[in-house]
Scaffold this active site. Structure first.
Site, PDB file in Angstrom:
ATOM      1  N   ASP A 189      22.967  32.011   8.847  1.00  0.00           N
ATOM      2  CA  ASP A 189      23.941  32.907   8.226  1.00  0.00           C
ATOM      3  C   ASP A 189      23.405  33.932   7.221  1.00  0.00           C
ATOM      4  O   ASP A 189      23.741  35.099   7.289  1.00  0.00           O
ATOM      5  CB  ASP A 189      25.010  32.084   7.499  1.00  0.00           C
ATOM      6  CG  ASP A 189      25.694  31.083   8.410  1.00  0.00           C
ATOM      7  OD1 ASP A 189      25.258  30.904   9.556  1.00  0.00           O
ATOM      8  OD2 ASP A 189      26.673  30.470   7.961  1.00  0.00           O
ATOM      9  N   GLU A 424      22.711  18.563   4.994  1.00  0.00           N
ATOM     10  CA  GLU A 424      22.739  19.770   5.828  1.00  0.00           C
ATOM     11  C   GLU A 424      21.384  20.496   5.805  1.00  0.00           C
ATOM     12  O   GLU A 424      20.902  20.945   6.828  1.00  0.00           O
ATOM     13  CB  GLU A 424      23.860  20.672   5.307  1.00  0.00           C
ATOM     14  CG  GLU A 424      24.210  21.852   6.178  1.00  0.00           C
ATOM     15  CD  GLU A 424      25.312  22.697   5.555  1.00  0.00           C
ATOM     16  OE1 GLU A 424      25.769  22.382   4.430  1.00  0.00           O
ATOM     17  OE2 GLU A 424      25.714  23.685   6.190  1.00  0.00           O
TER      18      GLU A 424
END
Ligand code: GLC
Length: 461
Positions: A189, A424
């Protein structure tokens, strides 16, 4: 290497779910299974409770690999559920909103994909993510053999349509290199690679209703200004009713990404192999043509002799973006570089190279070049290690015979997961000040758990 989990297989060669085993919570494999089990939602798996409460595209592919070790029926359901979100033109969105949740922004109302004449009945987002399903299906086939062929036959047409969409609508110059039009399509991202694009964009300010920063520390997430660019792109696509021709002609973000294109090519390989077994000759012939075209242009256009790695091409401004991220090495996974180029890349970046650091300062593999000023070891895709990129790199290195280095990537990944849990992303610096953690972002993150289950099955030594 002893795999304690291996004792817990059933007759179908799948591991038992925690609820089916008396050894519940005795070890990390059981814990990983529990993460997947807890994130399972009647037919699909959310990436992470609260932070990502819907079905995500490439997450589902990696998650299906994990389910393949536990219960292959769930792996199939995962993929079927994702395909329920496929658009009528073959496009496969990056989020499918099967369920309702208030904990994520932007939700289905912001996307408003009903503006497209191709939108399906399901609510979805209006952009995509790296195409992983073709190779995921092949990996599942390699592990489950003929038992998987009915399922492969069932989903092959949808996956073929997905690739046909990409080569038909997103390959502007017929060079076998497809574009992405949004940073979320890259899957990486907020990589610093996009900074040059944002500089050229004059996005308005938006009243952002961000939810991500309510779940995890804002210091480890993209900035508000970056989010305004992300939302601005969505607003542009909506104003064009998600029409590909308008996006291709006008989007300020139009990139040929080495990760997205390498995964498309690796998925082509998977579909070609399975298509042959299934007797889908016409589709196989088309896939082979696309693959050949991609192979012809990929290296020429995206390799950077300067950086000795694959980089990004900005189609809107006709320039190479000379920055190296972990995506830069994934062409290895698709067999794209020649052996000599692969050696050059590995020598320059690993083994005391840029990504290893002198005295082995970093865990492999940082998501962005640690020698760059933009490197930020705690912020999302600007430096931290991500498990899915490591899984791809591991297989890429194995493909070229770099067994020792591949094993290092595998060991580093397992060490981070074993010491800090199924987070994550992770700080790549081996030495941190005392009291600092390596683990960032969401906890009990599905692909970290799923790929852990996969990586412990590959003892190299
Ligand atoms: C983040 C990641 C993206 C992933 C999604 C869901 O947006 O950057 O790659 O698919 O979370 O896990």
């Amino acid at each position: 290497m002893e795999v304690p989990f291996g004792r817990l297989k059933n007759r179908k060669n799948c591991y038992l779910l925690p609820s089916q085993t008396p050894l519940m919570q005795t070890g990390l494999p059981e814990k990983a299974a529990e993460v997947l089990q807890n994130n399972w939602q009647h037919g699909f798996t959310i990436p992470c409770e609260g932070l990502y409460p819907f079905q995500w595209n490439w997450d589902s592919g990696f998650i299906a690999l994990g389910w393949g070790h536990l219960d292959v029926e769930r792996a199939k359901m995962e993929i079927r559920s994702l395909l329920l979100g496929q658009w009528q033109n073959g496009f496969l969105p990056h989020i499918v909103f099967h369920n309702e949740a208030e904990t994520y922004f932007p939700g289905p109302d912001v996307w408003d994909v009903g503006r497209s004449r191709f939108a399906p009945e399901k609510k979805t987002s209006g952009i995509t993510q790296p195409p992983v399903l073709g190779f995921v299906l092949e990996f599942l086939y390699d592990r489950h053999g003929d038992a998987l062929m009915d399922f492969a036959a069932e989903v092959f047409p949808a996956l073929y349509a997905w690739h046909a969409y990409l080569y038909t609508h997103r390959d502007l110059h017929n060079e076998g290199l497809v574009y992405i039009c949004h940073n979320w399509e890259a899957g990486t991202d907020n990589t610093p690679v996009w900074d040059a694009i944002w500089e050229g964009m004059d996005s308005p300010s938006y009243d952002l209703n961000r939810r991500d920063t309510q779940h995890v520390d804002a210091a480890n997430r993209p900035s508000n200004r970056e989010y305004e660019h992300y939302i601005h792109l969505v607003e542009l696509f909506k104003s064009w009713d998600y029409e590909d021709a308008k996006i291709g002609a006008n989007s300020p973000f139009l990139i040929q990404d080495p990760l997205f294109n390498a995964l498309l090519m690796r998925s082509n390989e998977g579909l070609i192999r399975l298509g042959k077994l299934l007797g889908r000759e016409a589709e196989v012939a088309r896939l082979e043509q696309w693959q050949e075209r991609s192979l012809k242009h990929f290296h020429k256009k995206l390799y950077s002799p300067l950086n000795k790695a694959y980089v990004y091409y900005d189609l809107r401004n006709e320039r190479k973006l000379e920055a190296v991220s972990s995506s830069s090495f994934i062409p290895l996974f698709a067999g794209i570089p020649s052996p000599a180029i692969a050696r050059e890349m590995v020598a320059h970046h690993f083994d005391r190279g840029r990504f290893s650091g002198s005295r082995d300062a970093y865990y492999l593999c940082a998501s962005f070049d640690p020698t760059s000023e933009a490197f930020d070891p705690g912020r999302y895709w600007r430096g931290p290690v991500w498990v899915n990129l490591n899984w791809l790199l591991y297989h890429g290195l194995l493909r070229y015979g770099f067994g020792r280095l591949a094993e290092k990537v595998r060991k580093d990944t397992l060490e981070l997961l074993e010491q800090y849990g199924f987070y994550e992303y992770f700080d790549p610096r081996r030495q941190l000040d005392s009291g600092k953690t390596h683990a960032y972002g969401g906890n009990n993150f599905s692909w970290s758990a799923a790929l852990y289950l996969d990586l412990i099955q590959h003892p190299e030594s």
